[in-house]
Design a protein around this motif. Structure first.
Motif, short mmCIF file in Angstrom:
data_model
loop_
_atom_site.label_atom_id
_atom_site.label_comp_id
_atom_site.label_asym_id
_atom_site.label_seq_id
_atom_site.Cartn_x
_atom_site.Cartn_y
_atom_site.Cartn_z
N SER A 43 81.15 3.62 31.24
CA SER A 43 79.88 3.78 32.61
C SER A 43 80.57 5.84 32.54
O SER A 43 79.90 6.06 33.11
CB SER A 43 81.17 3.40 34.17
N ASP A 44 81.66 5.96 31.70
CA ASP A 44 81.95 7.44 31.01
C ASP A 44 80.88 8.43 30.68
O ASP A 44 81.17 9.23 30.41
CB ASP A 44 83.35 7.55 30.75
N GLY A 45 79.89 7.65 29.85
CA GLY A 45 78.31 8.86 29.54
C GLY A 45 78.50 8.48 27.77
O GLY A 45 77.66 9.18 27.16
N THR A 46 79.71 7.95 27.57
CA THR A 46 79.41 8.02 26.28
C THR A 46 79.26 6.57 25.47
O THR A 46 79.87 5.92 25.69
CB THR A 46 81.31 8.46 25.56
N VAL A 47 79.42 6.59 24.00
CA VAL A 47 79.59 5.30 23.15
C VAL A 47 80.75 6.00 22.13
O VAL A 47 80.45 7.31 21.90
CB VAL A 47 78.18 5.59 22.32
N ARG A 48 81.42 5.06 21.79
CA ARG A 48 83.22 4.77 20.82
C ARG A 48 82.34 4.23 19.56
O ARG A 48 82.12 2.77 19.99
CB ARG A 48 84.18 5.26 21.34
N LEU A 49 83.04 4.43 18.88
CA LEU A 49 83.16 4.12 17.45
C LEU A 49 84.40 4.18 16.95
O LEU A 49 85.52 4.99 16.88
CB LEU A 49 82.61 3.96 15.82
N TRP A 50 84.87 2.41 16.62
CA TRP A 50 86.54 2.33 16.25
C TRP A 50 86.63 1.38 15.02
O TRP A 50 85.27 0.58 14.24
CB TRP A 50 87.26 0.98 17.36
#
Length: 262
Positions: A43-50
């Motif tokens: 919901s913070d507007g981002t997509v993250r890769l881990w």
């Protein structure tokens, strides 16, 4: 704690966590095919890769959405490609290692809740927006069938069968199974007040759909319309996942428990 990624090792049942880099709730999580990498939307507007195999922070942060990102998924064949959507109806395609979106499109129905690539070939992208479900041809960016599939309330979950020939969608009042060939609903299960939230096809029995509702999991045989109700949690079952390798089913609930079923 819903801003943090928790990793549960299925061999020894140990728990690990990733640094809390998202600044708002994580809305979806998907593993990259044949990889230890995974993507989260927030919901913070981002997509993250881990990378689940490393004790590190995010490998990449995808920026560009102007609203809450509600879902993310990887292409099954072109595994460097991932797709995300937000509650303004915007869909973005990303390439691992590149910062800018490779393509941006928008659905007419408005806020988008879920995106799921067709398994194996990834030619189609299933999109849930409001009470509608669409199958988008990603090569032409057009709907496979001109008329959107409709529920009477918001679609909470969509999932493909292993062959990619059928798509299931769940809303509080019902679960529907759609034919890719015809675009028509071929099976429907009414909830009778059970507030359906999640669904997934059984990894070992392709004609059985597992449906998560309020406190119970239902195993629905779509071929003969029989269902078996199992008491599972003390709250809404918000998500289901399966392992094609072991046949195990995982359920996650608002009661803060994740359970593994055989």
């Amino acid at each position: 704690m819903r801003k943090k990624v928790f990793l549960w090792n299925m061999d020894n049942f140990s728990m690990d966590t990733k640094p809390e880099e998202h600044t708002n709730f994580i809305t979806d999580i998907r593993f990259r095919p044949n990889s230890t990498q995974l993507a989260t939307s927030s919901s913070d507007g981002t997509v993250r890769l881990w990378n689940a195999a490393e004790r590190t922070g995010a490998l990449q942060n995808f920026l560009g959405h102007s609203s809450h990102v509600t879902s993310v998924d990887f292409h099954p064949k072109l595994t460097e490609i991932l797709c995300s959507c937000d509650d303004n109806g915007e869909i973005r395609f990303w390439t691992v290692g590149q910062n800018a979106a490779s393509r941006v499109s928008r659905v007419k129905q408005g806020g988008t809740g879920r995106v799921r690539f067709q398994p194996r070939i990834g030619k189609l992208l299933a999109v849930a927006a409001g009470n509608t479900v669409n199958m988008i041809d990603i090569d032409t960016d057009t709907s496979l069938h001109s008329q959107a599939k409709v529920h009477t309330s918001e679609v909470n979950c969509i999932c493909w069968d292993e062959t990619g020939e059928y798509l299931a969608s769940a809303s509080q009042e019902s679960v529907k199974v759609w034919s890719v060939a015809s675009g028509q609903c071929i099976h429907e299960l009414r909830s009778h007040g059970n507030q359906y939230q999640s669904c997934i096809f059984h990894p070992r029995y392709p004609k059985v759909l597992i449906v998560g509702g309020y406190q119970t999991v239902e195993l629905w045989s779509v071929s003969d319309n029989q269902r078996n109700v199992v008491a599972a949690h003390e709250g809404l079952i918000a998500a289901l996942a399966h392992s094609p390798l072991t046949g195990s089913i995982a359920s996650a609930s608002h009661d803060r428990w994740v359970k593994l079923w055989k």
